[in-house]
Structures are given as C-alpha cells and as structure tokens.
Design a protein around this motif. Sequence first.
Motif, PDB file in Angstrom:
ATOM      1  N   VAL A  68      -2.509  12.199  -4.443  1.00 14.70           N
ATOM      2  CA  VAL A  68      -3.143  12.486  -5.721  1.00 14.70           C
ATOM      3  C   VAL A  68      -3.938  13.780  -5.552  1.00 14.70           C
ATOM      4  CG1 VAL A  68      -4.788  11.661  -7.458  1.00 14.70           C
ATOM      5  CG2 VAL A  68      -3.294  10.028  -6.284  1.00 14.70           C
ATOM      6  N   ASP A  69      -3.549  14.774  -6.310  1.00 20.98           N
ATOM      7  CA  ASP A  69      -4.202  16.094  -6.225  1.00 20.98           C
ATOM      8  C   ASP A  69      -4.222  16.612  -4.789  1.00 20.98           C
ATOM      9  OD1 ASP A  69      -4.730  16.033  -8.983  1.00 20.98           O
ATOM     10  OD2 ASP A  69      -6.629  14.962  -8.664  1.00 20.98           O
ATOM     11  N   GLY A  70      -3.130  16.394  -4.068  1.00 20.99           N
ATOM     12  CA  GLY A  70      -3.008  16.884  -2.706  1.00 20.99           C
ATOM     13  C   GLY A  70      -3.774  16.071  -1.671  1.00 20.99           C
ATOM     14  N   LYS A  71      -4.348  14.946  -2.074  1.00 20.76           N
ATOM     15  CA  LYS A  71      -5.105  14.102  -1.146  1.00 20.76           C
ATOM     16  C   LYS A  71      -4.411  12.762  -0.994  1.00 20.76           C
ATOM     17  CE  LYS A  71      -9.515  16.193  -2.288  1.00 20.76           C
ATOM     18  NZ  LYS A  71     -10.864  15.976  -2.782  1.00 20.76           N
ATOM     19  N   LYS A  72      -4.474  12.219   0.216  1.00 19.31           N
ATOM     20  CA  LYS A  72      -3.842  10.934   0.489  1.00 19.31           C
ATOM     21  C   LYS A  72      -4.733   9.794   0.002  1.00 19.31           C
ATOM     22  CE  LYS A  72      -1.105  12.349   4.436  1.00 19.31           C
ATOM     23  NZ  LYS A  72      -0.799  12.125   5.856  1.00 19.31           N
ATOM     24  N   ILE A  73      -4.137   8.921  -0.782  1.00 14.41           N
ATOM     25  CA  ILE A  73      -4.798   7.710  -1.248  1.00 14.41           C
ATOM     26  C   ILE A  73      -3.992   6.541  -0.684  1.00 14.41           C
ATOM     27  CG2 ILE A  73      -5.422   6.321  -3.277  1.00 14.41           C
ATOM     28  CD1 ILE A  73      -6.951   8.822  -3.384  1.00 14.41           C
ATOM     29  N   TYR A  74      -4.676   5.598  -0.085  1.00 15.49           N
ATOM     30  CA  TYR A  74      -4.007   4.443   0.509  1.00 15.49           C
ATOM     31  C   TYR A  74      -4.090   3.262  -0.444  1.00 15.49           C
ATOM     32  CZ  TYR A  74      -3.892   7.418   4.532  1.00 15.49           C
ATOM     33  OH  TYR A  74      -3.652   8.482   5.363  1.00 15.49           O
ATOM     34  N   VAL A  75      -2.944   2.601  -0.629  1.00 14.34           N
ATOM     35  CA  VAL A  75      -2.809   1.518  -1.599  1.00 14.34           C
ATOM     36  C   VAL A  75      -2.211   0.311  -0.887  1.00 14.34           C
ATOM     37  CG1 VAL A  75      -1.764   0.822  -3.799  1.00 14.34           C
ATOM     38  CG2 VAL A  75      -2.351   3.240  -3.393  1.00 14.34           C
ATOM     39  N   ILE A  76      -2.831  -0.845  -1.059  1.00 12.03           N
ATOM     40  CA  ILE A  76      -2.286  -2.068  -0.466  1.00 12.03           C
ATOM     41  C   ILE A  76      -1.031  -2.479  -1.232  1.00 12.03           C
ATOM     42  CG2 ILE A  76      -3.696  -3.645  -1.856  1.00 12.03           C
ATOM     43  CD1 ILE A  76      -4.030  -5.356   0.725  1.00 12.03           C
ATOM     44  N   THR A  77      -0.008  -2.917  -0.513  1.00  7.90           N
ATOM     45  CA  THR A  77       1.241  -3.363  -1.139  1.00  7.90           C
ATOM     46  C   THR A  77       1.166  -4.876  -1.389  1.00  7.90           C
ATOM     47  OG1 THR A  77       2.294  -3.829   0.981  1.00  7.90           O
ATOM     48  CG2 THR A  77       2.561  -1.578   0.095  1.00  7.90           C
ATOM     49  N   ASP A  78       2.164  -5.400  -2.072  1.00  7.68           N
ATOM     50  CA  ASP A  78       2.224  -6.853  -2.279  1.00  7.68           C
ATOM     51  C   ASP A  78       2.294  -7.575  -0.935  1.00  7.68           C
ATOM     52  OD1 ASP A  78       2.101  -6.569  -5.021  1.00  7.68           O
ATOM     53  OD2 ASP A  78       4.275  -6.703  -5.308  1.00  7.68           O
ATOM     54  N   SER A  79       3.081  -7.034  -0.022  1.00  6.09           N
ATOM     55  CA  SER A  79       3.177  -7.605   1.323  1.00  6.09           C
ATOM     56  C   SER A  79       1.819  -7.526   2.026  1.00  6.09           C
ATOM     57  CB  SER A  79       4.243  -6.860   2.124  1.00  6.09           C
ATOM     58  OG  SER A  79       4.320  -7.364   3.427  1.00  6.09           O
ATOM     59  N   GLY A  80       1.110  -6.426   1.818  1.00  5.85           N
ATOM     60  CA  GLY A  80      -0.221  -6.257   2.397  1.00  5.85           C
ATOM     61  C   GLY A  80      -1.211  -7.272   1.850  1.00  5.85           C
ATOM     62  N   ARG A  81      -1.136  -7.532   0.543  1.00  7.06           N
ATOM     63  CA  ARG A  81      -2.012  -8.541  -0.073  1.00  7.06           C
ATOM     64  C   ARG A  81      -1.735  -9.930   0.512  1.00  7.06           C
ATOM     65  NH1 ARG A  81      -3.596  -5.248  -3.404  1.00  7.06           N
ATOM     66  NH2 ARG A  81      -3.769  -4.894  -5.560  1.00  7.06           N
ATOM     67  N   SER A  82      -0.460 -10.227   0.678  1.00  4.53           N
ATOM     68  CA  SER A  82      -0.074 -11.518   1.242  1.00  4.53           C
ATOM     69  C   SER A  82      -0.591 -11.650   2.683  1.00  4.53           C
ATOM     70  CB  SER A  82       1.445 -11.653   1.201  1.00  4.53           C
ATOM     71  OG  SER A  82       1.857 -12.836   1.815  1.00  4.53           O
ATOM     72  N   THR A  83      -0.385 -10.609   3.466  1.00  5.25           N
ATOM     73  CA  THR A  83      -0.862 -10.608   4.856  1.00  5.25           C
ATOM     74  C   THR A  83      -2.373 -10.703   4.898  1.00  5.25           C
ATOM     75  OG1 THR A  83       1.050  -9.348   5.596  1.00  5.25           O
ATOM     76  CG2 THR A  83      -0.907  -9.268   7.005  1.00  5.25           C
ATOM     77  N   TYR A  84      -3.049  -9.964   4.019  1.00  2.63           N
ATOM     78  CA  TYR A  84      -4.509  -9.997   3.945  1.00  2.63           C
ATOM     79  C   TYR A  84      -4.999 -11.412   3.661  1.00  2.63           C
ATOM     80  CZ  TYR A  84      -9.082  -9.646   1.719  1.00  2.63           C
ATOM     81  OH  TYR A  84     -10.381  -9.849   1.352  1.00  2.63           O
ATOM     82  N   LYS A  85      -4.371 -12.088   2.683  1.00  2.00           N
ATOM     83  CA  LYS A  85      -4.782 -13.454   2.340  1.00  2.00           C
ATOM     84  C   LYS A  85      -4.578 -14.397   3.523  1.00  2.00           C
ATOM     85  CE  LYS A  85      -4.064 -12.969  -2.605  1.00  2.00           C
ATOM     86  NZ  LYS A  85      -3.168 -13.228  -3.734  1.00  2.00           N
ATOM     87  N   GLU A  86      -3.457 -14.237   4.233  1.00  2.00           N
ATOM     88  CA  GLU A  86      -3.186 -15.068   5.411  1.00  2.00           C
ATOM     89  C   GLU A  86      -4.228 -14.823   6.508  1.00  2.00           C
ATOM     90  OE1 GLU A  86       0.797 -14.242   6.727  1.00  2.00           O
ATOM     91  OE2 GLU A  86       1.664 -14.855   4.802  1.00  2.00           O
ATOM     92  N   MET A  87      -4.523 -13.543   6.771  1.00  2.00           N
ATOM     93  CA  MET A  87      -5.495 -13.204   7.807  1.00  2.00           C
ATOM     94  C   MET A  87      -6.888 -13.733   7.443  1.00  2.00           C
ATOM     95  SD  MET A  87      -4.401  -9.284   8.696  1.00  2.00           S
ATOM     96  CE  MET A  87      -5.561  -9.039  10.046  1.00  2.00           C
ATOM     97  N   LYS A  88      -7.247 -13.595   6.189  1.00  2.00           N
ATOM     98  CA  LYS A  88      -8.558 -14.051   5.729  1.00  2.00           C
ATOM     99  C   LYS A  88      -8.667 -15.576   5.847  1.00  2.00           C
ATOM    100  CE  LYS A  88     -11.768 -13.282   1.975  1.00  2.00           C
ATOM    101  NZ  LYS A  88     -12.006 -12.669   0.701  1.00  2.00           N
ATOM    102  N   GLU A  89      -7.616 -16.270   5.461  1.00  2.00           N
ATOM    103  CA  GLU A  89      -7.594 -17.740   5.553  1.00  2.00           C
ATOM    104  C   GLU A  89      -7.657 -18.180   7.010  1.00  2.00           C
ATOM    105  OE1 GLU A  89      -7.914 -21.446   4.092  1.00  2.00           O
ATOM    106  OE2 GLU A  89      -7.918 -19.621   2.886  1.00  2.00           O
ATOM    107  N   GLU A  90      -6.918 -17.498   7.868  1.00  2.00           N
ATOM    108  CA  GLU A  90      -6.919 -17.806   9.294  1.00  2.00           C
ATOM    109  C   GLU A  90      -8.319 -17.645   9.881  1.00  2.00           C
ATOM    110  OE1 GLU A  90      -4.865 -15.584  12.924  1.00  2.00           O
ATOM    111  OE2 GLU A  90      -3.388 -16.363  11.490  1.00  2.00           O
ATOM    112  N   ALA A  91      -8.988 -16.548   9.524  1.00  2.00           N
ATOM    113  CA  ALA A  91     -10.355 -16.305  10.006  1.00  2.00           C
ATOM    114  C   ALA A  91     -11.303 -17.365   9.460  1.00  2.00           C
ATOM    115  CB  ALA A  91     -10.815 -14.911   9.604  1.00  2.00           C
TER     116      ALA A  91
END
Length: 152
Positions: A68-91
């Motif tokens: 975006v405007d020559g700058k990198k923006i990082y966006v979580i994917t659907d797979s990332g959201r799923s992994t995040y939820k699993e990691m959070k639940e595990e913790a």
Amino acid sequence: MKTNIERLRKGRLKLLILDALNERPMHVYEIIKTIEKKFSGLYKPSPGSVYPVIKSLVSEGLVKVDNVDGKKIYVITDSGRSTYKEMKEEAKNFFSQNNQYRKLTRSLFDIGLTLYNYKEILKDEKTFNEVMTVIDDCRKKIEAVLEGVKKE
C-alpha cells in the motif's frame, strides 16, 4: 541447532504477531508497538526477531503481504486466523490445566515488574551487572534442577 528456549520464544512471538494481525492489517512497526503495548512496555520485540517470524508466517500461508503506497502491510489469512485460534486455545488449555506453571510464570512476571519499577537504578552499570549475575545464576540453577529431574 536451535535450543528449546529459542523455539519457544519463536513460537510465542508467532502467536503474538498473529494476535496483533488478528486485530487489523499492520506494518511491522505497528506490530511491534502493539505487542509492546500488550506488555505495558515490559517487552518489545526487536525488528530482527519479528522479521524472520513474519517471513515464516508468510511462507506458511498464515500471513500475506499487501503493498500500500509502496509500503508492506501484513494481513492475516483465513488459515492464519484458524492457526491463531488453535494456538490461543492450546495456550489457554495449558495454563488452565497447569496451576503450578501459572504460579511460576506469575513469579517471573512479578520479577519483570520489579525490574521495570527499578529501571532508572538499573542504568547504573555496576547495579545492572549485579542483577544480571543473579538472573544468570538463577537460570542456571533452574536448568540444573530440571535437567536432574529429566535424567531420573
């Protein structure tokens, strides 16, 4: 070869980055600031530790990069959201089922708060070195206890 501690730190940072990106897409600087804020300034990951983890998250398909405007923006994917939820639940499950571990981490957090409260005094090199020696000795003693139990 990476030690278990290095893998643990990387795994924890992975969770923290996914947690930040779960809120909204961000630049690396914003990710670092979000994590720092979550820890009330007690912990701030360095760009040198964040970039390799983000690169790994991108290669795993958990995060994507938008320009975006020559700058990198990082966006979580659907797979990332799923992994995040699993990691959070595990913790969450780990901490809820392991009261002894919670006590240990609470004690470590209290030590972190103590150091934070005395941060001005720790600017003195002699005092800083004395505290570092105590922390290093403590870590070595803990490792010795745990290694001794592991060998039994």
